[in-house]
Design an enzyme around this catalytic site. Structure first.
Site, PDB file in Angstrom:
ATOM      1  N   CYS A  62       7.108   1.828  40.104  1.00 41.23           N
ATOM      2  CA  CYS A  62       7.090   0.705  41.045  1.00 41.23           C
ATOM      3  C   CYS A  62       7.282  -0.630  40.336  1.00 41.23           C
ATOM      4  O   CYS A  62       6.522  -0.994  39.439  1.00 41.23           O
ATOM      5  CB  CYS A  62       5.776   0.698  41.818  1.00 41.23           C
ATOM      6  SG  CYS A  62       5.643  -0.675  42.980  1.00 41.23           S
ATOM      7  N   ARG A  65       4.417  -4.084  41.386  1.00 38.77           N
ATOM      8  CA  ARG A  65       2.992  -3.940  41.120  1.00 38.77           C
ATOM      9  C   ARG A  65       2.224  -5.233  40.916  1.00 38.77           C
ATOM     10  O   ARG A  65       0.993  -5.217  40.828  1.00 38.77           O
ATOM     11  CB  ARG A  65       2.781  -3.012  39.912  1.00 38.77           C
ATOM     12  CG  ARG A  65       3.051  -1.562  40.233  1.00 38.77           C
ATOM     13  CD  ARG A  65       2.824  -0.678  39.020  1.00 38.77           C
ATOM     14  NE  ARG A  65       4.026  -0.543  38.191  1.00 38.77           N
ATOM     15  CZ  ARG A  65       4.015  -0.051  36.953  1.00 38.77           C
ATOM     16  NH1 ARG A  65       2.875   0.305  36.400  1.00 38.77           N
ATOM     17  NH2 ARG A  65       5.148   0.075  36.267  1.00 38.77           N
ATOM     18  N   TRP A 226       6.825  -3.749  50.770  1.00 39.79           N
ATOM     19  CA  TRP A 226       8.013  -4.170  51.512  1.00 39.79           C
ATOM     20  C   TRP A 226       9.235  -3.781  50.705  1.00 39.79           C
ATOM     21  O   TRP A 226       9.131  -3.413  49.529  1.00 39.79           O
ATOM     22  CB  TRP A 226       7.994  -5.670  51.794  1.00 39.79           C
ATOM     23  CG  TRP A 226       7.653  -6.500  50.609  1.00 39.79           C
ATOM     24  CD1 TRP A 226       8.478  -6.851  49.583  1.00 39.79           C
ATOM     25  CD2 TRP A 226       6.363  -7.073  50.307  1.00 39.79           C
ATOM     26  NE1 TRP A 226       7.792  -7.604  48.665  1.00 39.79           N
ATOM     27  CE2 TRP A 226       6.503  -7.749  49.077  1.00 39.79           C
ATOM     28  CE3 TRP A 226       5.127  -7.081  50.978  1.00 39.79           C
ATOM     29  CZ2 TRP A 226       5.440  -8.436  48.497  1.00 39.79           C
ATOM     30  CZ3 TRP A 226       4.072  -7.751  50.389  1.00 39.79           C
ATOM     31  CH2 TRP A 226       4.230  -8.424  49.165  1.00 39.79           C
ATOM     32  N   GLU A 231      17.111  -1.105  47.553  1.00 39.10           N
ATOM     33  CA  GLU A 231      16.732   0.231  48.049  1.00 39.10           C
ATOM     34  C   GLU A 231      17.589   0.594  49.259  1.00 39.10           C
ATOM     35  O   GLU A 231      17.962   1.746  49.451  1.00 39.10           O
ATOM     36  CB  GLU A 231      15.257   0.264  48.450  1.00 39.10           C
ATOM     37  CG  GLU A 231      14.296  -0.024  47.315  1.00 39.10           C
ATOM     38  CD  GLU A 231      12.854   0.107  47.785  1.00 39.10           C
ATOM     39  OE1 GLU A 231      12.252  -0.927  48.135  1.00 39.10           O
ATOM     40  OE2 GLU A 231      12.344   1.237  47.823  1.00 39.10           O
TER      41      GLU A 231
HETATM   42  N1  ARG Z   1      13.164   3.782  48.355  1.00 39.13           N
HETATM   43  C1  ARG Z   1      12.513   4.142  49.574  1.00 39.13           C
HETATM   44  C2  ARG Z   1      13.410   3.785  50.760  1.00 39.13           C
HETATM   45  O1  ARG Z   1      14.436   3.225  50.571  1.00 39.13           O
HETATM   46  C3  ARG Z   1      11.176   3.444  49.721  1.00 39.13           C
HETATM   47  C4  ARG Z   1      10.227   3.587  48.545  1.00 39.13           C
HETATM   48  C5  ARG Z   1       9.104   2.574  48.542  1.00 39.13           C
HETATM   49  N2  ARG Z   1       9.627   1.232  48.455  1.00 39.13           N
HETATM   50  C6  ARG Z   1       8.904   0.113  48.484  1.00 39.13           C
HETATM   51  N3  ARG Z   1       9.546  -1.021  48.435  1.00 39.13           N
HETATM   52  N4  ARG Z   1       7.592   0.124  48.566  1.00 39.13           N
HETATM   53  O2  ARG Z   1      13.110   4.006  51.900  1.00 39.13           O
END
Ligand code: ARG
Length: 362
Positions: A62, A65, A226, A231
């Site tokens: 992560c 953090r 968030w 991602e």
């Molecule tokens: N990578 C995952 C997604 O795209 C989420 C993982 C957790 N990500 C976060 N920003 N807490 O759905």
């Protein structure tokens, strides 16, 4: 033999020491007696709360953090009935979403609850003659839902129901639409998707990891932060085995896709990621870009070092999927040792030893 006793002692030592609390010796002997009598022990709400924060602080993959102390922990260990469980999960969604001002939240449910979803909110995926509709990552769960009587609308963005198993009985629960905050992904200047509407949900709530604190495993403890833009923009919408939108975006931008060296994929990625960040921002929904996230991670590293702790991390996950070398993490090594408390994938809770988890970056 379980090492619950030594895990408990280690955790309680950390908890009492970091918070400067008195009475550690009493608490440890109380817990040891409880373990001898019952084989396990019940953590106080305060222990649970701090333990969950430590699990986040120790999450090597992560980048977010820095905010570990701000985690909001909901103790729902006593949710007794299926209805209670559903209420608690829907409350998590609502509290965490908070109209777009996302709050990092973790809810601990009873260990008898088995939630089959990977995230509380995620899109279904269906095999069809013309290829996959929706999210290919959800094919198996979607099939399971349909075998249990659910029928999706077969758009690319059908929110899956919650799949809850208690006492071997599975049930499906649709998430009320008004709880599902979503964002249309719109580029400020170009139509990236040839007229098709593309969207994503606001809050990533991981629901398939085991939270382990002081030797106690909580198999149902959904949590969220968030999104970092990449991602969605560099993985969920871009990966060839996910929504695979780079060819569409490149064509919409009029790029030359006849050969790799025009860098059409790279250009498409940048515009797509810009559109994700811009769309969330315009909708007033919390999101972080990868450069800001990297700077925040550097602050986390500094804070941790100032407290005399080493930061462990998994390099290949910390470095973002675009512009990796423009972040400081790229230029460093991280020890991927597993500290506890932590989160573990559901199948594999390893025994205590430094280990490296194989797995995909998601
Ligand atoms: N990578 C995952 C997604 O795209 C989420 C993982 C957790 N990500 C976060 N920003 N807490 O759905």
């Amino acid at each position: 033999m379980s090492n619950i006793r030594s895990e408990a002692e280690q955790f309680l030592n950390t908890y009492y020491e970091e918070l400067g609390l008195e009475g550690i010796a009493n608490r440890i002997s109380e817990v040891i007696r409880e373990i001898e009598r019952t084989g396990t022990y019940r953590q106080t709400e305060e222990e649970l709360t701090y333990g969950a924060k430590l699990a986040w602080r120790n999450s090597n993959r992560c980048i977010g953090r820095l905010a570990w102390e701000q985690l909001h922990v909901i103790d729902a260990r006593d949710a007794a009935t299926r209805e209670d469980v559903i209420d608690v999960l829907l409350s998590h969604i609502e509290y965490a979403t908070n109209g777009g001002r996302i709050r990092s939240t973790l809810t601990v449910l009873p260990e008898t609850v088995h939630l089959l979803n990977h995230q509380l909110i995620r899109y279904a995926g269906y095999e069809s003659e013309e290829g996959v509709i929706g999210d290919p990552a959800s094919l198996a769960l979607t099939e399971l839902c349909e075998s249990l009587g659910w029928r999706g609308a077969r758009t690319d963005f059908d929110v899956l129901p919650l799949v809850i198993e208690i006492d071997g009985v599975r049930s499906l629960h649709e998430i009320p639409e008004e709880l599902v905050l979503e964002v249309d992904i719109i580029h400020p200047e170009h139509d990236l998707f040839g007229g098709t509407k593309i969207k994503w949900y606001a809050v990533p709530m991981i629901s398939d990891m085991i939270l382990e604190i002081g030797g106690i495993r909580y198999p149902c403890a959904p949590f969220n932060g968030w999104y970092m833009g990449t991602e969605i923009g560099a993985r969920n919408l871009a990966d060839a085995d996910r929504y695979d939108l780079l060819p569409t975006v490149a064509r919409s931008l009029g790029l030359n896709t006849s050969k790799d060296r025009t860098l059409w994929k790279d250009r498409a990625l940048i515009e797509l990621n810009g559109a994700v960040l811009d769309s969330f921002e315009r909708a007033g929904i919390t999101i972080v870009d990868h450069h800001t996230a990297a700077r925040q991670f550097a602050r986390f590293e500094k804070n941790e070092n100032a407290c005399g702790r080493d930061v462990t991390g998994e390099w290949a996950w910390l470095v973002p999927p675009i512009s990796g070398a423009s972040t400081h993490m790229f230029h460093k090594d991280y020890s991927n040792e597993t500290k506890r408390p932590n989160f573990f994938p559901r199948e594999a809770v390893p025994v205590r030893c430094p280990f490296s988890m194989a797995g995909e970056r998601t």
